[in-house]
Scaffold this active site. Sequence first.
Site, PDB file in Angstrom:
ATOM      1  N   SER B  12      -7.058  -8.699 -19.796  1.00  0.00           N
ATOM      2  CA  SER B  12      -8.188  -8.123 -20.526  1.00  0.00           C
ATOM      3  C   SER B  12      -7.660  -7.581 -21.849  1.00  0.00           C
ATOM      4  O   SER B  12      -7.027  -8.324 -22.590  1.00  0.00           O
ATOM      5  CB  SER B  12      -8.832  -7.039 -19.656  1.00  0.00           C
ATOM      6  N   HIS B  39     -11.034 -11.394 -20.538  1.00  0.00           N
ATOM      7  CA  HIS B  39     -12.246 -10.748 -21.081  1.00  0.00           C
ATOM      8  C   HIS B  39     -12.083 -10.677 -22.590  1.00  0.00           C
ATOM      9  O   HIS B  39     -11.293  -9.878 -23.084  1.00  0.00           O
ATOM     10  CB  HIS B  39     -12.415  -9.333 -20.546  1.00  0.00           C
ATOM     11  N   ASP B 132     -10.238  -4.954 -12.754  1.00  0.00           N
ATOM     12  CA  ASP B 132     -10.582  -6.324 -12.383  1.00  0.00           C
ATOM     13  C   ASP B 132      -9.291  -7.086 -12.076  1.00  0.00           C
ATOM     14  O   ASP B 132      -8.274  -6.894 -12.742  1.00  0.00           O
ATOM     15  CB  ASP B 132     -11.340  -6.995 -13.547  1.00  0.00           C
TER      16      ASP B 132
END
Lengths: 286, 189
Positions: B12, B39, B132
Amino acid sequence: MEPLGDELAREGIELELFIQAMHRRHGYDFSQYAPASLRRRVRQLAERFGCDSISALTGRALHEPKLLPQLLEGLSVPVSDMFRDPAVFRALREKVLPLLASYPQINIWQAGCAHGEEVYSLAILLEEEGLYERSRIFATDLSANALRQAEEGIYPLREAKQWSRNYQAAGGTRSLVDYYNARYDLLKLDDQLRRNITFAQHNLASDRVFCEAHLVLCRNVLIYFSNPLQDHCLALFRDSLVRGGFLCLGMCESIDFADSAGDFAAADASLRIYRLAANGAAMAAP
Amino acid sequence: MMNAAAIVVGCSTGGLDALKLLLGGLDRRLPQPLLVCCHTGSETIELLCELLGRVSALPVIAAAERHAVRGGHVQLAPTGYHLLVEPDRRFALTTDPRVNHSRPSIDVLFASAATVWREALIGVVLTGASADGAEGLRLVRRAGGCAIVQSPADAQIPVMPQAALDRAGADYCVPLNDIPPLLNRLCLP
């Protein structure tokens, strides 16, 4: 702990039995849904109902028919946004609607409308292009619960900022605020937008064509279906569309493996806007 | 050395730099597919493919719906969709709600990949500011696969690798620089 391999094999059987129960008990056939996402959704549904296995969920599906609407909702509703993928709505506004304007009556079918965000986006487009009075939008979904929410047109206010940006990027000529009232943390879309929308339950896997459409929107719905069911739906859309009618799919959808894709020509391949070819032969893009 | 059939990578915040280094250090003979969930916050995935493609040893493409997973290619999850792998090793996309505030979600990709490849899967968690990937990596290990986590002290943002270590543990917890040679060693015959 049970080895994962065994657990997955057992869960695979449970999933098959759940699908059978839904089909034989309730008449809804999910056997042609794409397996990875279906497994995920059924797992989540079991969790939501406090069941510790898919078998337990199957038991409730068999014994408690009143749960059907909630089951269908859990198995079918994807989330969306108003003017999701603004470039698509801009293309509809600038390239597709001007061609549809030649028809005295414009029929649009939004298949798998979920909570209706894109249906109202479409209504706003038609309104701003001066076509809404002679348009009719048929918004269908598998889930009665989703349709009820779509019909209300009430959404979380926190979405408004992103949706306004989308609306502007899609070529909006006014301000999105003109179309809703905000109260507390909710926004309610103008009732006037609903005046030419018909909401109806329709199952793409088993129900037939019900209207002659000039434009079919089915965005991010077929991604949940296996190749044969995707092909079946494309044939359904073909049979519903007038010659030269438009089909708009989700921006990452692939129809490379569907026989019925041959009936469509790309009007804008990157935006997944297609046109029903005349006489089955590929037709030039507009 | 293990019998690796596929590699999944999640990152991310700080992920772009980390991916450049990771993909740049891979051996171009790697036969496995490498699936990446990053992400990005960008509108489309094409730009990221291009950026990474310039430095990557393997070709970088967006994962295409219904298409077969391709060996020897880096395949990125498209922005705004969860990426899953079907039992027949084709890609599926969904617009299901966000998981860990993210779509694509690393957990969703890892969970479906673990179901498909089981003990032949390598999961890699890099820098990031959310949790995540932690649950996904737990499932990778549970299925007998191999877990590699960037050392939190080495990560631009340590939250994500730390969360993965806390929830899943790791077979290898190493600085980013050591991950490409490790993957080459694990993946080449």
